[in-house]
Design an enzyme around this catalytic site. Structure first.
Site, PDB file in Angstrom:
ATOM      1  N   GLU A  97      19.068   4.109 -37.505  1.00  0.00           N
ATOM      2  CA  GLU A  97      18.901   3.499 -36.178  1.00  0.00           C
ATOM      3  C   GLU A  97      19.392   4.456 -35.101  1.00  0.00           C
ATOM      4  O   GLU A  97      20.395   5.149 -35.275  1.00  0.00           O
ATOM      5  CB  GLU A  97      19.684   2.187 -36.117  1.00  0.00           C
ATOM      6  CG  GLU A  97      19.492   1.385 -34.850  1.00  0.00           C
ATOM      7  CD  GLU A  97      20.161   0.011 -34.932  1.00  0.00           C
ATOM      8  OE1 GLU A  97      20.549  -0.501 -33.868  1.00  0.00           O
ATOM      9  OE2 GLU A  97      20.307  -0.548 -36.045  1.00  0.00           O
ATOM     10  N   ASP A  99      20.162   4.131 -31.007  1.00  0.00           N
ATOM     11  CA  ASP A  99      20.416   2.996 -30.115  1.00  0.00           C
ATOM     12  C   ASP A  99      20.659   3.342 -28.660  1.00  0.00           C
ATOM     13  O   ASP A  99      21.534   4.156 -28.349  1.00  0.00           O
ATOM     14  CB  ASP A  99      21.724   2.317 -30.557  1.00  0.00           C
ATOM     15  CG  ASP A  99      21.508   1.054 -31.332  1.00  0.00           C
ATOM     16  OD1 ASP A  99      20.401   0.545 -31.341  1.00  0.00           O
ATOM     17  OD2 ASP A  99      22.490   0.582 -31.926  1.00  0.00           O
ATOM     18  N   GLU A 101      21.829   0.623 -25.714  1.00  0.00           N
ATOM     19  CA  GLU A 101      22.126  -0.755 -25.348  1.00  0.00           C
ATOM     20  C   GLU A 101      22.696  -0.750 -23.938  1.00  0.00           C
ATOM     21  O   GLU A 101      23.547   0.080 -23.602  1.00  0.00           O
ATOM     22  CB  GLU A 101      23.118  -1.400 -26.328  1.00  0.00           C
ATOM     23  CG  GLU A 101      22.573  -1.538 -27.737  1.00  0.00           C
ATOM     24  CD  GLU A 101      23.506  -2.331 -28.650  1.00  0.00           C
ATOM     25  OE1 GLU A 101      24.503  -2.894 -28.153  1.00  0.00           O
ATOM     26  OE2 GLU A 101      23.236  -2.380 -29.858  1.00  0.00           O
TER      27      GLU A 101
END
Length: 281
Positions: A97, A99, A101
């Site tokens: 993953e 990321d 955010e």
């Protein structure tokens, strides 16, 4: 004949542009019971959060390396407790993953951009930043470059983080699992804003994030094969892209002035010693 060729060329150009940014063609809204909407003939996508549910979408294609761009306008006003995510992720219990955010905040307080990299289901590589602009006033481009040598997180073309392939030092690097693009808007007021001290103000709902100009310049993975030809890597310059001198200076500028957390300096968190990649030159 010349006119026909010109028309054909124009048609091909139009199709290529449309495919680069058409949400109807490239994206599936996967949850939210109608709270995720594709509008303006596929050129705009909105995700909404209310007290009952958030919403999310994913790319139709899986990719094994690529450069992913998305224009995002984040939730305005009092967005405390909300999280807008934008990331690449593989499937399974030992997933990879990459990321982005975006952690909401009280009106007037800055968003926090949270980044992380997971390999084989293990993350713990967080770096967090403030931005040098208000990300709720207009659309800005958030990019993930992922090639076999490095991962680069960029905002409006300015790199904010580089995670290099340091397998030679025994550091795992995501390079074998194809990933989809995902995004979601959800309530995380148990941790998102000041460690959960500030809760979501539902009187401000619904909360909405907007998306435009999704572009995946990437190797599509389908039926166990990549769409990228190993015989013509020049067509995919990003596959060997690295930071030039100017980009390295911009990266240093961001990390000096806007980084607010770096796992590589958190000695309390790693009393037995910092992760190996933190000691790399």
């Amino acid at each position: 004949m010349r006119t026909s060729l010109l028309l054909l060329s124009a048609l091909i150009s139009f199709v290529m542009v449309a495919s680069a940014a058409n949400f109807n063609q490239d994206i599936d809204v996967t949850w939210g019971d109608g709270r995720g909407k594709i509008l303006e003939n596929g050129n705009l996508l909105t995700l909404t959060l209310d007290k009952f549910s958030g919403s999310g979408f994913q790319s139709k294609n899986q990719y094994l390396f690529g450069k992913i761009d998305m224009n995002i306008k984040l939730v305005p006003g009092n967005s405390a407790g909300t999280v807008t995510t934008y990331y690449l992720r593989s499937e399974g219990s030992t997933w990879d993953e990459i990321d982005f955010e975006f952690l909401g905040n009280l009106s007037g307080d800055p968003y926090i951009v949270h980044t992380n990299v997971y390999t084989q289901g293990k993350g713990d590589k967080e770096q967090q930043f403030y931005l040098w602009f208000d990300p709720t006033k207009d659309f800005h481009t958030y990019s993930l470059l992922w090639n076999p040598q490095r991962i680069i997180f960029s905002v409006d073309g300015t790199p904010i983080r580089e995670f290099k392939n340091l397998e030679s030092m025994g550091v795992a690097f995501p390079k074998s699992q194809p990933m989809r693009v995902y995004s979601s808007l959800w309530n995380a007021d148990d941790w998102a804003t000041r460690g959960g001290l500030v809760k979501t103000d539902w009187s401000q709902a619904p909360f909405t994030a907007a998306y435009r100009n999704y572009k995946a310049d990437a190797c599509v993975w389908s039926s166990g094969k990549s769409s990228c030809s190993s015989t013509s890597p020049s067509q995919n310059a990003w596959l060997s892209q690295e930071l030039d001198i100017t980009s390295q200076e911009r990266l240093k500028w961001v990390q000096k002035n806007y980084m607010i957390y770096n796992y590589c300096t958190d000695t309390k968190r790693f009393p037995q010693g910092l992760p190996k990649e933190c000691t790399a030159p």
